[in-house]
Design a protein around this motif. Structure first.
Motif, mmCIF file in Angstrom:
data_model
loop_
_atom_site.group_PDB
_atom_site.id
_atom_site.type_symbol
_atom_site.label_atom_id
_atom_site.label_comp_id
_atom_site.label_asym_id
_atom_site.label_seq_id
_atom_site.Cartn_x
_atom_site.Cartn_y
_atom_site.Cartn_z
ATOM 1 N N ASN A 1 44.687 -12.508 -47.166
ATOM 2 C CA ASN A 1 44.759 -13.875 -47.697
ATOM 3 C C ASN A 1 44.028 -13.983 -49.027
ATOM 4 N N GLY A 2 42.955 -13.203 -49.185
ATOM 5 C CA GLY A 2 42.263 -13.150 -50.477
ATOM 6 C C GLY A 2 43.215 -12.733 -51.592
ATOM 7 N N VAL A 3 44.145 -11.834 -51.265
ATOM 8 C CA VAL A 3 45.173 -11.400 -52.231
ATOM 9 C C VAL A 3 46.063 -12.589 -52.606
ATOM 10 N N ILE A 4 46.453 -13.376 -51.613
ATOM 11 C CA ILE A 4 47.279 -14.574 -51.876
ATOM 12 C C ILE A 4 46.504 -15.554 -52.760
ATOM 13 N N TYR A 5 45.217 -15.749 -52.461
ATOM 14 C CA TYR A 5 44.378 -16.630 -53.267
ATOM 15 C C TYR A 5 44.381 -16.173 -54.735
ATOM 16 N N ALA A 6 44.161 -14.863 -54.940
ATOM 17 C CA ALA A 6 44.073 -14.333 -56.310
ATOM 18 C C ALA A 6 45.384 -14.532 -57.067
ATOM 19 N N ARG A 7 46.500 -14.326 -56.383
ATOM 20 C CA ARG A 7 47.817 -14.529 -57.033
ATOM 21 C C ARG A 7 48.003 -15.998 -57.404
ATOM 22 N N ASN A 8 47.632 -16.886 -56.486
ATOM 23 C CA ASN A 8 47.772 -18.321 -56.759
ATOM 24 C C ASN A 8 46.862 -18.767 -57.902
ATOM 25 N N VAL A 9 45.664 -18.186 -57.963
ATOM 26 C CA VAL A 9 44.744 -18.493 -59.067
ATOM 27 C C VAL A 9 45.373 -18.052 -60.388
ATOM 28 N N ALA A 10 45.921 -16.825 -60.417
ATOM 29 C CA ALA A 10 46.533 -16.300 -61.652
ATOM 30 C C ALA A 10 47.683 -17.193 -62.111
ATOM 31 N N GLU A 11 48.529 -17.599 -61.169
ATOM 32 C CA GLU A 11 49.683 -18.438 -61.546
ATOM 33 C C GLU A 11 49.228 -19.836 -61.973
ATOM 34 N N GLY A 12 48.176 -20.342 -61.327
ATOM 35 C CA GLY A 12 47.636 -21.655 -61.714
ATOM 36 C C GLY A 12 47.063 -21.633 -63.125
ATOM 37 N N LEU A 13 46.324 -20.566 -63.436
ATOM 38 C CA LEU A 13 45.769 -20.426 -64.790
ATOM 39 C C LEU A 13 46.887 -20.226 -65.814
ATOM 40 N N ALA A 14 47.891 -19.432 -65.460
ATOM 41 C CA ALA A 14 49.013 -19.178 -66.368
ATOM 42 C C ALA A 14 49.776 -20.470 -66.681
ATOM 43 N N ALA A 15 49.932 -21.325 -65.659
ATOM 44 C CA ALA A 15 50.648 -22.596 -65.871
ATOM 45 C C ALA A 15 49.843 -23.543 -66.758
ATOM 46 N N ALA A 16 48.518 -23.531 -66.586
ATOM 47 C CA ALA A 16 47.662 -24.433 -67.376
ATOM 48 C C ALA A 16 47.424 -23.892 -68.786
ATOM 49 N N ASP A 17 47.581 -22.585 -68.959
ATOM 50 C CA ASP A 17 47.235 -21.923 -70.224
ATOM 51 C C ASP A 17 48.242 -20.796 -70.497
ATOM 52 N N PRO A 18 49.514 -21.166 -70.812
ATOM 53 C CA PRO A 18 50.589 -20.165 -70.930
ATOM 54 C C PRO A 18 50.319 -19.083 -71.973
ATOM 55 N N ALA A 19 49.567 -19.409 -73.019
ATOM 56 C CA ALA A 19 49.306 -18.430 -74.091
ATOM 57 C C ALA A 19 48.581 -17.187 -73.559
ATOM 58 N N ARG A 20 47.799 -17.366 -72.484
ATOM 59 C CA ARG A 20 47.037 -16.223 -71.958
ATOM 60 C C ARG A 20 47.514 -15.815 -70.568
ATOM 61 N N ALA A 21 48.742 -16.180 -70.235
ATOM 62 C CA ALA A 21 49.277 -15.913 -68.897
ATOM 63 C C ALA A 21 49.222 -14.428 -68.539
ATOM 64 N N GLN A 22 49.576 -13.583 -69.488
ATOM 65 C CA GLN A 22 49.616 -12.143 -69.212
ATOM 66 C C GLN A 22 48.219 -11.594 -68.903
ATOM 67 N N ALA A 23 47.222 -12.092 -69.635
ATOM 68 C CA ALA A 23 45.839 -11.637 -69.391
ATOM 69 C C ALA A 23 45.397 -12.008 -67.980
ATOM 70 N N TYR A 24 45.756 -13.230 -67.538
ATOM 71 C CA TYR A 24 45.381 -13.656 -66.180
ATOM 72 C C TYR A 24 46.047 -12.767 -65.129
ATOM 73 N N ARG A 25 47.322 -12.485 -65.338
ATOM 74 C CA ARG A 25 48.060 -11.686 -64.342
ATOM 75 C C ARG A 25 47.550 -10.247 -64.303
ATOM 76 N N THR A 26 47.216 -9.707 -65.466
ATOM 77 C CA THR A 26 46.699 -8.330 -65.531
ATOM 78 C C THR A 26 45.367 -8.225 -64.787
ATOM 79 N N ARG A 27 44.471 -9.189 -65.030
ATOM 80 C CA ARG A 27 43.174 -9.174 -64.323
ATOM 81 C C ARG A 27 43.365 -9.365 -62.822
ATOM 82 N N ALA A 28 44.309 -10.251 -62.458
ATOM 83 C CA ALA A 28 44.565 -10.494 -61.028
ATOM 84 C C ALA A 28 45.048 -9.219 -60.351
ATOM 85 N N ASN A 29 45.936 -8.470 -60.993
ATOM 86 C CA ASN A 29 46.461 -7.244 -60.390
ATOM 87 C C ASN A 29 45.360 -6.211 -60.166
#
Length: 331
Positions: free
Chosen positions: A168-196
């Protein structure tokens, strides 16, 4: 000549203005995203995924009890300034909707437990409950988990402590990454890379914890804890948790209920009892005294430890809890 100079000056000023706006525009784009997390465990996950791109405020800090939290005027201000709010959901932060409304928060709310298969608390939902190993005392959990007089400890039927399973922690991290990406699209890739990268660490620890508990005889995998916060851990890693105080962290069980737990611990030869960092140790120590079960170390349930202590991050907390439990349950 007089007519040329003002025109040239005007052009120079205009160019200077463009340069300044370019500089300030870049500075603005590079400003960290203002985010708020409801409690310390979630705050740590947001920090891992957000990195330096996020300016994070956490409302309920280390060793803080998010069940009975009383928001402050300062919390309302923190929320008012934020662009994104991360919440656990599953009725964990029952005090938060009122705070968000009072603060005038107008950003995005991200519920990080979205997609988690919620488990039901013991004593609810009919026959399905009997699939769980944790239904040691339906009436006991029912009495203390729901409709608590203070009003803000009511969780409904779903167990909100989903972070106690690393999957479930994995699900949390993915949801956090997508939430940050939606609020801040310019840095979406950085959020997803750190989440992975973070998810890979969570999955490695998950595999290690499974291996640890698989090596312990099933009949020894039973413990008493202060309140009912480890159901997901139990389901995921094959440990039966008996909670002394039901769901709420401030409800006092009756003498009859305590006697029932003591009898159960003796009957089932439960090897260990544990206290949590957010609960009083008194009750657990009494159960240990009267049953001969040993008192294990402190477990971190709903909050991280303060920096420098064993459970200061989500990964450290999980590893610490698993190690304490395994050591106490070894034959």
């Amino acid at each position: 000549m007089h007519s040329i100079l003002p025109a040239r000056r005007r052009a120079l000023l205009a160019m200077a203005g463009l340069c300044l706006s370019a500089v300030f525009g870049t500075a603005h784009a590079a400003e960290p995203l203002k985010a708020v997390a409801s409690f310390s465990i979630l705050g740590d996950i947001v920090r891992e995924v957000g990195g330096a791109d996020v300016s994070l405020t956490t409302l309920v800090g280390p060793d803080g009890d998010a069940h009975g939290y009383e928001p402050t005027p300062g919390d309302a201000k923190k929320l008012a300034d934020a662009r994104v709010l991360f919440v656990n959901g599953l009725e964990f932060e029952t005090w938060l909707p009122k705070l968000a409304k009072a603060s005038g928060f107008s950003g995005q709310t991200v519920t990080v437990s979205q997609g988690v298969k919620a488990r039901k608390f013991a004593g609810h939902g009919g026959e399905d409950d009997h699939d769980h190993d944790h239904d040691h005392d339906h009436d006991h959990d029912h009495d203390h988990g729901h409709g608590h007089e203070g009003g803000h400890h009511h969780h409904g039927d779903a167990d909100p402590h989903a972070w106690q399973n690393l999957a479930n922690g994995v699900i949390y991290a993915r949801n956090v990454a997508e939430g940050l990406a939606a609020a801040d699209p310019a840095r979406a890739q950085a959020y997803r890379t750190r989440a992975n990268a973070y998810i890979a660490r969570l999955q490695a620890l998950d595999a290690s914890v499974r291996k640890t508990f698989d090596a312990i005889p099933a009949e020894r995998r039973k413990v008493v804890t202060s309140h009912d916060a480890f159901g997901y851990f139990g389901d995921a890693y094959g440990v039966t948790f008996i909670s002394a105080m039901g769901v709420s962290t401030d409800a006092e069980p009756s003498a009859r209920e305590v006697a029932g737990i003591i009898e159960q611990v003796k009957r089932e030869r439960v090897p260990a009892v544990f206290v949590e960092n957010i609960s009083s140790p008194r009750l657990v120590e009494q159960i240990a005294r009267e049953t001969g079960a040993k008192v294990g170390g402190t477990l971190y349930s709903d909050a991280l430890s303060k920096p420098g202590q064993p459970g200061a991050t989500y990964l450290e907390m999980f590893e610490w809890n698993a190690r304490q439990l395994a050591a106490a349950l070894q034959p």
